[in-house]
Design a protein around this motif. Sequence first.
Motif, short mmCIF file in Angstrom:
data_model
loop_
_atom_site.label_atom_id
_atom_site.label_comp_id
_atom_site.label_asym_id
_atom_site.label_seq_id
_atom_site.Cartn_x
_atom_site.Cartn_y
_atom_site.Cartn_z
N THR A 15 0.76 -1.17 -0.08
CA THR A 15 0.08 -0.03 -0.23
C THR A 15 0.78 1.33 0.08
N ALA A 16 1.86 1.19 0.69
CA ALA A 16 2.87 2.40 0.47
C ALA A 16 3.36 2.72 -0.88
N PHE A 17 3.29 1.91 -1.82
CA PHE A 17 3.68 2.16 -3.23
C PHE A 17 2.78 3.02 -3.83
N VAL A 18 1.29 2.99 -3.62
CA VAL A 18 0.50 3.77 -4.06
C VAL A 18 0.87 5.27 -4.20
N GLY A 70 -13.37 -30.39 14.07
CA GLY A 70 -13.52 -29.12 14.59
C GLY A 70 -12.19 -28.10 14.02
N PHE A 71 -11.94 -26.90 14.53
CA PHE A 71 -11.03 -25.95 14.03
C PHE A 71 -9.82 -26.29 14.77
N ASP A 72 -8.86 -26.49 13.96
CA ASP A 72 -7.47 -26.95 14.73
C ASP A 72 -6.54 -25.94 14.23
N SER A 73 -5.15 -26.02 14.62
CA SER A 73 -4.04 -24.91 14.53
C SER A 73 -3.69 -24.83 12.92
N SER A 74 -3.71 -26.06 12.15
CA SER A 74 -3.34 -26.01 10.83
C SER A 74 -4.32 -25.32 9.98
N THR A 75 -5.68 -25.51 10.37
CA THR A 75 -6.99 -24.54 9.64
C THR A 75 -6.61 -23.11 9.89
N SER A 76 -6.46 -22.67 11.22
CA SER A 76 -5.96 -21.36 11.59
C SER A 76 -5.09 -20.85 10.83
N LYS A 77 -3.98 -21.57 10.75
CA LYS A 77 -2.69 -21.16 9.73
C LYS A 77 -3.25 -20.85 8.34
N LYS A 78 -3.90 -21.92 7.79
CA LYS A 78 -4.42 -21.39 6.29
C LYS A 78 -5.31 -20.34 6.30
N CYS A 79 -6.20 -19.95 7.34
CA CYS A 79 -6.97 -19.02 7.15
C CYS A 79 -6.28 -17.63 7.17
N ASP A 80 -5.26 -17.67 7.92
CA ASP A 80 -4.23 -16.52 7.96
C ASP A 80 -3.52 -16.25 6.87
N GLU A 81 -2.88 -17.16 6.21
CA GLU A 81 -2.46 -17.03 4.98
C GLU A 81 -3.35 -16.76 3.86
N LEU A 82 -4.41 -17.16 3.92
CA LEU A 82 -5.50 -16.74 2.93
C LEU A 82 -6.00 -15.09 3.12
N LEU A 83 -6.03 -14.54 4.18
CA LEU A 83 -6.28 -13.45 4.52
C LEU A 83 -5.16 -12.44 4.21
N VAL A 84 -4.06 -12.93 4.50
CA VAL A 84 -2.74 -12.20 4.10
C VAL A 84 -2.75 -11.91 2.82
N TRP A 85 -2.81 -13.14 1.99
CA TRP A 85 -2.65 -13.07 0.44
C TRP A 85 -3.73 -12.20 -0.05
N LYS A 86 -4.89 -12.10 0.33
CA LYS A 86 -6.04 -11.27 -0.06
C LYS A 86 -5.72 -9.93 0.20
N MET A 87 -5.29 -9.65 1.41
CA MET A 87 -4.78 -8.23 1.60
C MET A 87 -3.91 -7.82 0.72
N HIS A 88 -2.80 -8.52 0.45
CA HIS A 88 -1.93 -8.12 -0.48
C HIS A 88 -2.21 -7.90 -1.85
N ASP A 89 -3.08 -8.95 -2.29
CA ASP A 89 -3.64 -8.70 -3.61
C ASP A 89 -4.63 -7.56 -3.89
N ARG A 90 -5.33 -7.28 -2.92
CA ARG A 90 -6.10 -5.97 -2.93
C ARG A 90 -5.16 -4.66 -3.10
N ALA A 91 -4.16 -4.93 -2.35
CA ALA A 91 -3.28 -3.73 -2.39
C ALA A 91 -2.70 -3.52 -3.74
N VAL A 92 -2.62 -4.54 -4.45
CA VAL A 92 -1.93 -4.51 -5.81
C VAL A 92 -2.78 -4.07 -6.89
#
Length: 205
Positions: A15-18, A70-92
């Motif tokens: 986002t700093a590049f904008v 149920g919800f385990d640590s690996s699921t939580s990690k995947k969700c975090d990775e997805l959110l971070v990727w989407k955030m970066h992609d929206r910034a692009v």
Amino acid sequence: MVTAAQLTILQSPITAFVSTIFTSVNVKLNDSNYLNCHFQMQLMLESNGIMGFVVGSNPCPVPNVFAESGFDSSTSKKCDELLVWKMHDRAVMQLITATLSSVTMSCAIGSKTSKELWARDYLAAAGVYFVDEDIVILALNGLPPEYNTFRCVVRGRESVISLKEFRSQLLAEESIVDNVSVAPSYLTTMAANSGLTMSQAPPLQ
């Protein structure tokens, strides 16, 4: 408590590049400067290591399916990775749209990822452009049967209709078609309220 993943989401470096985009790209994309703008954008994306978002080499992580247990640590990690990727992609996406002219921006609306947004340029890169007449023909072919009269009138014109005029006339025709479709149901309601059957209702003039 803010986790490390959440902090990353809040502080995307892209986002700093904008705010400084026009130090790298000194034109806004329109129908006459594609090659110039595309070349500058490509250099900027590659030099900042974010070209992978728009060409697909840095794809969206596949969402992890919740296990029945149920919800385990690996699921939580995947969700975090997805959110971070989407955030970066929206910034692009924000970065790219900052380099579009107002006219070009209308062609970009509806893109869901930076890759889709970047792909709008593939036809232009190949030298393929749609003139107004082609767009009008495609639009006419996609109209439902209720617009047959309108379709015949437009096709029967001696001169080619401009896209602006076509849009205006199509909106007017749409209003007419909508009113015609409402009339039968209105008459049915009137007949029912007056105790008449449809066979007894006065004919349409």
